[in-house]
Design an enzyme around this catalytic site. Structure first.
Site, mmCIF file in Angstrom:
data_model
loop_
_atom_site.group_PDB
_atom_site.id
_atom_site.type_symbol
_atom_site.label_atom_id
_atom_site.label_comp_id
_atom_site.label_asym_id
_atom_site.label_seq_id
_atom_site.Cartn_x
_atom_site.Cartn_y
_atom_site.Cartn_z
ATOM 1 C CB CYS A 1 -4.368 -2.633 -2.163
ATOM 2 S SG CYS A 1 -3.214 -1.275 -2.536
ATOM 3 C CB THR B 1 -0.980 0.015 1.177
ATOM 4 O OG1 THR B 1 -0.264 0.134 2.420
ATOM 5 C CG2 THR B 1 -1.815 -1.262 1.206
ATOM 6 C CG LEU C 1 -6.177 5.062 -2.186
ATOM 7 C CD1 LEU C 1 -6.624 6.144 -1.203
ATOM 8 C CD2 LEU C 1 -6.461 5.518 -3.605
ATOM 9 C CG HIS C 2 -3.267 2.168 3.675
ATOM 10 N ND1 HIS C 2 -1.924 1.855 3.722
ATOM 11 C CD2 HIS C 2 -3.397 3.373 4.302
ATOM 12 C CE1 HIS C 2 -1.261 2.820 4.353
ATOM 13 N NE2 HIS C 2 -2.134 3.750 4.710
ATOM 14 C CG ASP C 3 -8.556 0.054 3.728
ATOM 15 O OD1 ASP C 3 -7.756 -0.794 4.163
ATOM 16 O OD2 ASP C 3 -9.085 0.905 4.463
#
Length: 313
Positions: free
Chosen positions: A246, A196, A242-244
């Site tokens: 992914c 991320t 932009l973690h989630d």
């Protein structure tokens, strides 16, 4: 090919919101059976509110949203208003949701869905602490063999921690829950900080969201404008991770990601490293692999997919 059936378990969070929007924008590939809110980035009352706000922003108010666990299994809740703002979704000025929360508990919804849908046809997509998923596995151990896959955002190896020196936030909030999930035997794919932190919302990428000119595109740009101020200062990077999203992007285009099938254990006892994902990346133990642990992402491909899909809403 039929759309893949998913349950999104989430604690929105701006990046959670983008992950939900990406899923709702992709009905040909993903059938969102429901969204379950869990306490994490902010308390449950706000995460349940935010999940419904995002569904309404997407024009999908028929999406079932359930409230789940309001605290970790064994410890007090740790939240992240310092990153996401007091509402968890600071940035855009979105209206209060009018769609209702569903009756019943998110944990029961997860259990009932896995028991009633054909075996191995439902994927769980946790974007926050793993409390509700673990509670479902504790309450109904039989569901573990019915899960198609668990694709989660959490943990880290090379990037170590973002809430403590050793731990990533989602795992740190409820490591006991994470331990249950990682030991449940279901197929697990992990999007850790190692991935991320390579999916950075640069100025150009954020302007591409804003240039869509739609309520969704503008709101996403405002969300990332808000939380990037914290991450850019913290990491010295060109943009915020932009973690989630992914997780959702992997379901849509898995070839964007690469990793290794390795053993991952969760540290629950040490005060110093509590919540650490001990990932045997180099295969130096004889512990059996239990997770596909991603290590890299094609960031340009990721943002091209995200921008194209958000334009559909």
């Amino acid at each position: 090919m039929a759309a893949r059936k998913i349950i999104i378990d989430t604690d929105p969070g701006q990046d959670d919101a983008v992950a939900i929007l990406l899923a709702l924008a992709s009905p040909a590939e993903l059938e969102v059976l429901g969204i379950t809110a869990v306490a994490g980035n902010v308390p449950l009352e706000l995460t349940a509110r935010n999940a419904r706000m995002v569904c309404e922003l997407a024009g999908k108010p028929e999406t079932p949203v359930f409230a789940g666990c309001d605290r970790p299994l064994a410890h007090d809740l740790v939240t992240a208003e310092h990153v996401h703002g007091k509402t968890g979704l600071d940035g855009p000025d979105l209206p209060e949701p009018t769609m209702p929360l569903q009756d019943g508990d998110a944990v029961d919804f997860i259990i009932d869905t896995l028991r009633t849908q054909p075996e191995k046809t439902v994927t769980l997509c946790p974007l926050g602490p793993l409390t509700s998923i673990a509670a479902a596995l504790q309450r109904a151990p039989d569901i573990a063999t019915r899960i198609q896959e668990i694709v989660l955002m959490g943990g880290a190896y090379f990037e170590v921690g973002n809430i403590t020196p050793a731990a990533e936030f989602n795992i740190y909030v409820d490591p006991e829950a994470a331990e249950i999930v990682f030991k449940c035997g279901a197929p697990i794919t992990v999007m850790p900080l190692d991935v991320t932190h390579k999916a950075l919302v640069t100025s150009a990428r954020n302007e591409a969201f804003r240039a869509l000119g739609t309520p969704v595109g503008i709101a996403v740009a405002q969300m990332t404008d808000f939380f990037e101020r914290f991450d850019k200062e913290k990491y010295g990077s060109d943009g915020a991770p932009l973690h989630d999203p992914c997780v959702t992007a992997y379901l849509l285009q898995p070839d964007l990601f690469s990793g290794r099938f390795i053993n991952v254990e969760i540290e629950t006892r040490s005060d110093l490293t509590r919540g650490m994902t001990v990932a045997d990346w180099w295969g130096v133990t004889d512990r059996a692999p239990n997770a596909m642990f991603m290590g890299d992402v094609d960031a340009d491909g990721f943002f091209a997919l995200l921008t194209e899909r958000l334009a559909r809403l």
